[in-house]
Design a protein around this motif. Structure first.
Motif, PDB file in Angstrom:
ATOM      1  N   VAL A  11      54.179  44.080  42.291  1.00 47.97           N
ATOM      2  CA  VAL A  11      53.031  44.291  42.826  1.00 47.97           C
ATOM      3  C   VAL A  11      52.162  42.875  42.444  1.00 47.97           C
ATOM      4  O   VAL A  11      51.498  42.009  43.272  1.00 47.97           O
ATOM      5  CB  VAL A  11      52.336  45.337  42.568  1.00 47.97           C
ATOM      6  CG1 VAL A  11      50.671  45.198  43.178  1.00 47.97           C
ATOM      7  CG2 VAL A  11      52.665  46.372  43.274  1.00 47.97           C
ATOM      8  N   LEU A  12      52.158  42.503  41.250  1.00 50.63           N
ATOM      9  CA  LEU A  12      51.598  41.115  40.762  1.00 50.63           C
ATOM     10  C   LEU A  12      52.071  39.725  41.220  1.00 50.63           C
ATOM     11  O   LEU A  12      51.576  38.904  41.479  1.00 50.63           O
ATOM     12  CB  LEU A  12      51.636  41.020  39.191  1.00 50.63           C
ATOM     13  CG  LEU A  12      50.805  42.217  38.191  1.00 50.63           C
ATOM     14  CD1 LEU A  12      51.154  42.368  36.697  1.00 50.63           C
ATOM     15  CD2 LEU A  12      49.417  42.144  38.756  1.00 50.63           C
ATOM     16  N   MET A  13      53.701  40.007  41.504  1.00 46.75           N
ATOM     17  CA  MET A  13      54.078  38.651  42.138  1.00 46.75           C
ATOM     18  C   MET A  13      53.626  38.428  43.523  1.00 46.75           C
ATOM     19  O   MET A  13      53.503  37.315  44.317  1.00 46.75           O
ATOM     20  CB  MET A  13      55.561  38.893  41.934  1.00 46.75           C
ATOM     21  CG  MET A  13      56.094  38.913  40.605  1.00 46.75           C
ATOM     22  SD  MET A  13      57.915  38.987  40.484  1.00 46.75           S
ATOM     23  CE  MET A  13      58.561  37.605  41.403  1.00 46.75           C
ATOM     24  N   ILE A  14      53.220  39.633  44.245  1.00 49.68           N
ATOM     25  CA  ILE A  14      53.150  39.448  45.704  1.00 49.68           C
ATOM     26  C   ILE A  14      51.419  39.431  45.841  1.00 49.68           C
ATOM     27  O   ILE A  14      51.136  38.798  46.898  1.00 49.68           O
ATOM     28  CB  ILE A  14      53.485  40.944  46.400  1.00 49.68           C
ATOM     29  CG1 ILE A  14      54.927  41.218  46.360  1.00 49.68           C
ATOM     30  CG2 ILE A  14      52.931  41.068  47.831  1.00 49.68           C
ATOM     31  CD1 ILE A  14      55.267  42.595  46.787  1.00 49.68           C
ATOM     32  N   LEU A  15      50.720  39.633  44.905  1.00 48.63           N
ATOM     33  CA  LEU A  15      49.403  39.784  45.075  1.00 48.63           C
ATOM     34  C   LEU A  15      48.688  38.229  45.271  1.00 48.63           C
ATOM     35  O   LEU A  15      48.025  38.101  45.997  1.00 48.63           O
ATOM     36  CB  LEU A  15      48.802  40.019  43.600  1.00 48.63           C
ATOM     37  CG  LEU A  15      47.143  40.313  43.841  1.00 48.63           C
ATOM     38  CD1 LEU A  15      46.789  41.456  44.768  1.00 48.63           C
ATOM     39  CD2 LEU A  15      46.771  40.722  42.264  1.00 48.63           C
ATOM     40  N   PRO A  16      49.275  37.184  44.654  1.00 46.72           N
ATOM     41  CA  PRO A  16      48.911  35.691  44.956  1.00 46.72           C
ATOM     42  C   PRO A  16      49.129  35.265  46.359  1.00 46.72           C
ATOM     43  O   PRO A  16      48.162  34.786  47.249  1.00 46.72           O
ATOM     44  CB  PRO A  16      49.677  34.767  44.162  1.00 46.72           C
ATOM     45  CG  PRO A  16      50.183  35.642  43.023  1.00 46.72           C
ATOM     46  CD  PRO A  16      50.193  36.833  43.390  1.00 46.72           C
ATOM     47  N   ASN A  17      50.389  35.738  46.827  1.00 48.19           N
ATOM     48  CA  ASN A  17      50.529  35.523  48.367  1.00 48.19           C
ATOM     49  C   ASN A  17      49.626  36.146  49.199  1.00 48.19           C
ATOM     50  O   ASN A  17      48.936  35.763  50.087  1.00 48.19           O
ATOM     51  CB  ASN A  17      51.916  35.893  48.609  1.00 48.19           C
ATOM     52  CG  ASN A  17      52.980  35.170  48.069  1.00 48.19           C
ATOM     53  OD1 ASN A  17      52.661  33.779  47.635  1.00 48.19           O
ATOM     54  ND2 ASN A  17      54.170  35.670  47.692  1.00 48.19           N
ATOM     55  N   LEU A  18      49.315  37.448  48.818  1.00 52.53           N
ATOM     56  CA  LEU A  18      48.191  38.310  49.933  1.00 52.53           C
ATOM     57  C   LEU A  18      47.018  37.773  49.618  1.00 52.53           C
ATOM     58  O   LEU A  18      46.277  37.470  50.664  1.00 52.53           O
ATOM     59  CB  LEU A  18      48.133  39.684  49.191  1.00 52.53           C
ATOM     60  CG  LEU A  18      47.240  40.748  49.928  1.00 52.53           C
ATOM     61  CD1 LEU A  18      47.852  40.778  51.267  1.00 52.53           C
ATOM     62  CD2 LEU A  18      47.473  42.101  49.236  1.00 52.53           C
ATOM     63  N   ILE A  19      46.420  37.345  48.530  1.00 51.43           N
ATOM     64  CA  ILE A  19      44.984  36.588  48.554  1.00 51.43           C
ATOM     65  C   ILE A  19      45.194  35.352  49.228  1.00 51.43           C
ATOM     66  O   ILE A  19      44.168  35.161  50.026  1.00 51.43           O
ATOM     67  CB  ILE A  19      45.006  36.475  46.920  1.00 51.43           C
ATOM     68  CG1 ILE A  19      44.636  37.684  46.294  1.00 51.43           C
ATOM     69  CG2 ILE A  19      43.504  35.513  46.840  1.00 51.43           C
ATOM     70  CD1 ILE A  19      44.416  37.682  44.842  1.00 51.43           C
ATOM     71  N   GLY A  20      46.204  34.537  49.113  1.00 47.27           N
ATOM     72  CA  GLY A  20      46.166  33.389  49.997  1.00 47.27           C
ATOM     73  C   GLY A  20      46.159  33.519  51.254  1.00 47.27           C
ATOM     74  O   GLY A  20      45.431  32.803  52.189  1.00 47.27           O
ATOM     75  N   TYR A  21      46.698  34.490  51.934  1.00 50.70           N
ATOM     76  CA  TYR A  21      46.820  34.935  53.347  1.00 50.70           C
ATOM     77  C   TYR A  21      45.379  35.462  53.631  1.00 50.70           C
ATOM     78  O   TYR A  21      44.849  34.980  54.503  1.00 50.70           O
ATOM     79  CB  TYR A  21      47.829  36.207  53.395  1.00 50.70           C
ATOM     80  CG  TYR A  21      47.778  36.527  54.770  1.00 50.70           C
ATOM     81  CD1 TYR A  21      48.415  35.804  55.982  1.00 50.70           C
ATOM     82  CD2 TYR A  21      47.332  37.683  55.242  1.00 50.70           C
ATOM     83  CE1 TYR A  21      48.624  36.247  57.258  1.00 50.70           C
ATOM     84  CE2 TYR A  21      47.310  38.363  56.625  1.00 50.70           C
ATOM     85  CZ  TYR A  21      47.803  37.662  57.487  1.00 50.70           C
ATOM     86  OH  TYR A  21      47.777  38.103  58.816  1.00 50.70           O
ATOM     87  N   MET A  22      44.850  36.224  52.890  1.00 50.65           N
ATOM     88  CA  MET A  22      43.376  36.666  53.184  1.00 50.65           C
ATOM     89  C   MET A  22      42.460  35.626  53.172  1.00 50.65           C
ATOM     90  O   MET A  22      41.546  35.617  54.237  1.00 50.65           O
ATOM     91  CB  MET A  22      43.078  37.588  52.170  1.00 50.65           C
ATOM     92  CG  MET A  22      43.770  39.096  52.021  1.00 50.65           C
ATOM     93  SD  MET A  22      43.097  40.278  50.880  1.00 50.65           S
ATOM     94  CE  MET A  22      41.515  40.551  51.359  1.00 50.65           C
TER      95      MET A  22
END
Length: 301
Positions: A11-22
């Protein structure tokens, strides 16, 4: 616990990509907002430019309505005057018709009363005619019945049946009196006055009490037969069935030819299959009355 930690790392590895997408989507929305507000302000300017013309149009229409209003009021007033001028004539017309109705009303009342009198007279005539017919029928019926009674009386007088019956009644009465007198004489002979009490006591003890006891015994036996014999017969039948079942179980009679099955509702018991299949309702009904019935007919048929 290790599995949970692995999932947290993913989840922590996916979180930066998710924040960037948002953040990218937020930038796109912020870029669209100025254009949207510009479109709204443009439409608002168009509405403000059209509004003076609309207000002028509405004011012109109001002026036209105000100019037509005096003519409309004058037209309405003329119509009101015409109605006021017509009203006296209409009132006179209505009053004339009312007078005509009032003049006709007495004649109408007399006509109605005459018709009612005619109807009453017709009803009275019909009732009188019916009463006459009923009277004739009753007179004929009464006359017929009286004639038949007279005929019967004449027949009885000619045949002297009443006299014959009275003689027979007298004969019966005389025979009854003779019988009573004979019984009294026999009673006096058999039971003299001086020893009557002792003889009656002896008769009561020797005959009456045994007869009453015998009647009570017969009644008790009949009651026992009606109420208890059926139950006793069932008990004897159940005991016989139990003995037959024990004989078959102990000596092995018929074990090789009769197909057995597990008894439904009874653990550790086997019963013949054919009787159960022929009448399963009797088996389940017998389970309600343990211990005799479940071991009788459902087991052996």
């Amino acid at each position: 616990m290790e599995f949970v930690m692995e999932k947290v790392k993913e989840v922590l590895m996916i979180l930066p990509n998710l924040i960037g997408y948002m953040m990218e989507k937020l930038k796109e929305v912020l870029m669209v907002i100025p254009n949207f507000f510009g479109y709204l302000f443009g439409k608002l300017e168009e509405v403000l430019m059209i509004l003076p013309n609309s207000i002028g149009y509405l004011l012109g229409k109001v002026k036209e309505v105000l100019m037509l209003l005096p003519d409309l009021i004058g037209y309405l007033m003329g119509k009101v005057k015409e109605m006021v001028m017509i009203f006296p004539n209409m009132g006179g017309y209505i009053m004339g018709k009312l007078k005509e109705v009032l003049m006709v009303l007495p004649n109408l009342g007399g006509y109605i009363m005459g018709k009612m009198k005619e109807m009453v007279m017709v009803v009275l005539d019909s009732v009188g005619h019916m009463m006459g017919k009923v009277k004739e029928v009753l007179e004929n019926l009464v006359g017929y019945m009286v004639g038949k009674v007279n005929e019967m009386l004449v027949f009885l007088q000619k045949s002297n049946l009443i006299g014959y019956l009275m003689e027979k009644v007298k004969d019966v009465q005389m025979v009854f009196e003779k019988l009573v007198r004979y019984l009294m004489i026999k009673f006096e002979e058999e039971f003299p006055a001086d020893t009557r009490a002792e003889q009656l006591h002896h008769l009561l003890v020797k005959y009456v009490i045994p007869i009453i006891s015998l009647v009570i015994l017969v009644w008790f036996l009949y009651y026992f037969w009606r109420c208890c014999w059926v139950c006793l017969q069932k008990v004897i039948e159940c005991c016989g069935e139990c003995l037959r079942f024990c004989w078959k179980c102990c000596f092995g009679v018929g074990q090789t030819t009769v197909k057995m099955m597990k008894a439904p509702g009874v653990e550790g018991l086997r019963i013949p299959r054919l009787p159960f299949e022929a009448n399963p309702a009797a088996y389940f009904r017998s389970l309600r009355f343990p211990p005799l019935l479940p071991l009788s007919k459902p087991l052996l048929g």
